[in-house]
Design a protein around this motif. Structure first.
Motif, mmCIF file in Angstrom:
data_model
loop_
_atom_site.group_PDB
_atom_site.id
_atom_site.type_symbol
_atom_site.label_atom_id
_atom_site.label_comp_id
_atom_site.label_asym_id
_atom_site.label_seq_id
_atom_site.Cartn_x
_atom_site.Cartn_y
_atom_site.Cartn_z
ATOM 1 N N VAL A 1 4.159 -2.573 -3.611
ATOM 2 C CA VAL A 1 2.916 -2.684 -4.089
ATOM 3 C C VAL A 1 2.032 -1.879 -3.929
ATOM 4 O O VAL A 1 1.677 -1.322 -3.029
ATOM 5 C CB VAL A 1 2.413 -4.080 -3.488
ATOM 6 C CG1 VAL A 1 1.033 -4.605 -4.003
ATOM 7 C CG2 VAL A 1 3.322 -5.521 -3.346
ATOM 8 N N GLU A 2 1.315 -1.431 -5.197
ATOM 9 C CA GLU A 2 0.429 -0.040 -5.110
ATOM 10 C C GLU A 2 -0.649 -0.338 -6.477
ATOM 11 O O GLU A 2 -0.145 -0.452 -7.280
ATOM 12 C CB GLU A 2 0.872 1.019 -5.088
ATOM 13 C CG GLU A 2 0.269 2.630 -5.357
ATOM 14 C CD GLU A 2 -0.860 2.609 -4.147
ATOM 15 O OE1 GLU A 2 -2.003 2.645 -4.562
ATOM 16 O OE2 GLU A 2 -0.565 2.601 -2.775
ATOM 17 N N ILE A 3 -1.783 -0.039 -5.858
ATOM 18 C CA ILE A 3 -2.583 -0.400 -7.085
ATOM 19 C C ILE A 3 -3.145 1.039 -7.623
ATOM 20 O O ILE A 3 -3.538 0.898 -8.973
ATOM 21 C CB ILE A 3 -4.089 -0.920 -6.426
ATOM 22 C CG1 ILE A 3 -5.055 -1.346 -7.508
ATOM 23 C CG2 ILE A 3 -4.746 0.275 -5.385
ATOM 24 C CD1 ILE A 3 -6.305 -2.057 -7.043
ATOM 25 N N PHE B 1 0.932 -1.251 -0.197
ATOM 26 C CA PHE B 1 -0.113 -0.066 -0.185
ATOM 27 C C PHE B 1 0.831 1.274 -0.139
ATOM 28 O O PHE B 1 0.807 2.165 0.957
ATOM 29 C CB PHE B 1 -0.944 -0.136 1.126
ATOM 30 C CG PHE B 1 -1.635 -1.433 1.304
ATOM 31 C CD1 PHE B 1 -2.480 -1.820 0.690
ATOM 32 C CD2 PHE B 1 -1.044 -2.102 2.578
ATOM 33 C CE1 PHE B 1 -3.146 -3.058 0.910
ATOM 34 C CE2 PHE B 1 -1.762 -3.381 2.827
ATOM 35 C CZ PHE B 1 -2.616 -3.851 2.004
ATOM 36 N N THR B 2 1.685 1.316 -0.783
ATOM 37 C CA THR B 2 2.941 2.218 -0.682
ATOM 38 C C THR B 2 2.513 3.749 -1.118
ATOM 39 O O THR B 2 2.816 4.641 -0.643
ATOM 40 C CB THR B 2 3.880 1.817 -1.901
ATOM 41 O OG1 THR B 2 4.309 0.553 -1.639
ATOM 42 C CG2 THR B 2 5.108 3.011 -1.688
ATOM 43 N N GLY B 3 1.356 3.849 -1.921
ATOM 44 C CA GLY B 3 1.073 5.254 -2.158
ATOM 45 C C GLY B 3 2.011 5.982 -2.858
ATOM 46 O O GLY B 3 2.690 5.459 -3.837
ATOM 47 N N GLY C 1 3.908 -0.676 5.683
ATOM 48 C CA GLY C 1 2.652 -0.480 4.877
ATOM 49 C C GLY C 1 1.589 0.150 5.627
ATOM 50 O O GLY C 1 1.613 -0.100 6.961
ATOM 51 N N GLY C 2 0.611 0.937 4.791
ATOM 52 C CA GLY C 2 -0.526 1.653 5.775
ATOM 53 C C GLY C 2 -1.703 0.954 4.840
ATOM 54 O O GLY C 2 -2.026 1.831 3.975
ATOM 55 N N PRO C 3 -2.311 0.023 5.267
ATOM 56 C CA PRO C 3 -3.888 -0.470 4.718
ATOM 57 C C PRO C 3 -4.499 0.965 4.553
ATOM 58 O O PRO C 3 -4.740 1.702 5.343
ATOM 59 C CB PRO C 3 -4.338 -1.479 5.526
ATOM 60 C CG PRO C 3 -2.979 -1.871 6.262
ATOM 61 C CD PRO C 3 -2.078 -0.857 6.381
#
Length: 409
Positions: free
Chosen positions: A29-31, A8-10, A76-78
């Motif tokens: 990993v980042e969407i 959740f890298t942002g 990470g920060g969900p």
């Protein structure tokens, strides 16, 4: 450099702080495609642009070039929306674990279980640990206990709510951090180093808060950038609010004209920076009247937002300002991440840094200018003048009442 896996890298707020403390992000990993574009523009990290639910731990380790157990830290920060303070204030609650985004907590735990990093850090909003409403935090703590049983690890998580300003960040921003070591060492959170900026009120050893002026005082005060101009119904009212105040100035308890009821709006409504104080929390998706705004009655520029979040000046953005604010408003202040990363090195990884100076600490700027004078209230707003009742209290406002009726019908 020590090896980090980032989830959740942002825009990389955590990663930049860990980088300053001598860690290298081996995979992120980042969407979000704009975040991924920004990461690739600035750093040569391996970026997996996918929903974490579809990324196997095996593929993640391969992308990082690591075997199970080799990562020094997992960070990470969900997504924090299910636990946000805004939802609680407006509706009397937030979706919390019923929100589909809360499933990201389980994905974080899956990666911990499969990769078994030497240390882990999880970040989330303050609402994650509200008294009586800490289901998300409990899911993480219990999930780590289950990992210890199945993977034969000895993670002993500790958590704390930290205000970034207490560690030198020029912004009041409270976040919860969960930290654990695989071998059972107990992490001790660092003591605050900064406090209220009246020197005679500071406890011994604390430095004054870094201020908005420290962060952005050297940048153009009135840039010729049209997108920084305010729009909307309340744009003309902002000049009448003094530095460091918000709409409460124009309530019966404030010093201005009574145009609103006390606490009938959210705190950030018409909120303006004060040069001699830290910024308030930068919002990710503000409305047209949601601050904090610059003391010259405009929106903050992309570079100003980055400075308040202690991103390094060499970090670039190739998108519009609204996208920059969304990314930075969701980010962890990088200086706070650097402080914690240094402590993780020292306490959990036996790898203290010789250099004591924090790389991302902003400079002090002397000769803070006087506060800008507030303008008179424009005539168009004077029709609102009158007696306005106070807000009835948390979960008792009109939106919360409407939600209660909807749920009962």
């Amino acid at each position: 450099m020590l090896k980090a896996i980032s989830l959740f890298t942002g825009a990389g707020g955590l990663d930049l702080g860990f980088e300053a403390a001598g860690f290298k992000t081996r995979v992120a990993v980042e969407i979000d495609p704009i975040c991924c574009q920004t990461l690739r523009l600035n750093r040569g990290w391996t970026v997996v642009e996918e929903d974490i639910a579809g990324v196997s731990s095996k593929r993640l380790l391969k992308a990082a070039g690591l075997a199970t157990g080799e990562a020094d830290v997992l960070i990470g920060g969900p997504p924090c929306q299910p636990f946000s303070k805004s939802g609680y204030w407006a509706n009397g609650d937030a979706p919390r674990l019923s929100d589909p985004n809360a499933n990201t907590l389980d994905e974080y735990l899956r990666i911990v279980r499969d990769t078994r990093p030497k240390a882990l850090l999880l970040e989330n909003v303050y609402g994650f640990a509200y008294s009586g409403k800490r289901e998300g935090l409990d899911r993480i703590l219990h999930g780590i206990q289950d990992i210890n049983k199945s993977a034969k690890t000895n993670y002993k998580p500790v958590w704390a709510v930290l205000d970034a300003a207490s560690y030198g960040v020029p912004q009041r921003r409270e976040r919860i951090f969960v930290i654990a070591s695989r071998d059972g060492r107990e992490f001790k959170f660092p003591q605050p180093t900064h406090g209220e900026n009246a020197a005679d009120q500071l406890p011994l050893g604390l430095k004054p808060f870094h201020t908005s002026w420290d962060a952005i005082g050297d940048l153009p005060q009135r840039p010729d950038v049209p997108e920084l101009e305010l729009t909307g119904k309340w744009a003309g009212l902002l000049p009448s609010i003094p530095e460091g105040q918000n709409y409460l100035w124009h309530t019966p308890r404030g010093g201005g004209v009574p145009l609103f009821g006390w606490r009938t709006r959210y705190w950030s409504f018409l909120l303006k920076l004060a040069k001699d104080k830290p910024s308030w929390t930068v919002q990710a998706q503000p409305g047209p009247a949601t601050g904090p705004f610059h003391w010259t009655n405009r929106k903050l520029s992309a570079r100003e937002l980055a400075r308040l979040q202690t991103f390094p000046d060499d970090f670039l953005f190739d998108c519009d300002r609204a996208q920059v604010q969304r990314m930075l408003g969701n980010a962890v202040p990088s200086l706070l991440a650097e402080v914690l990363a240094r402590e993780i090195r020292r306490q959990l990884l036996d790898a203290p840094l010789r250099e004591q100076k924090l790389e991302l600490m902003p400079p002090r700027r002397r000769s803070v200018p006087r506060r800008h004078a507030a303008a008179p209230v424009r005539s168009v707003y004077l029709s609102l003048k009158g007696a306005h009742p106070d807000h009835p209290g948390t979960a008792l406002g009109p939106r919360a009442r409407l939600r209660s009726v909807e749920l009962s019908s």
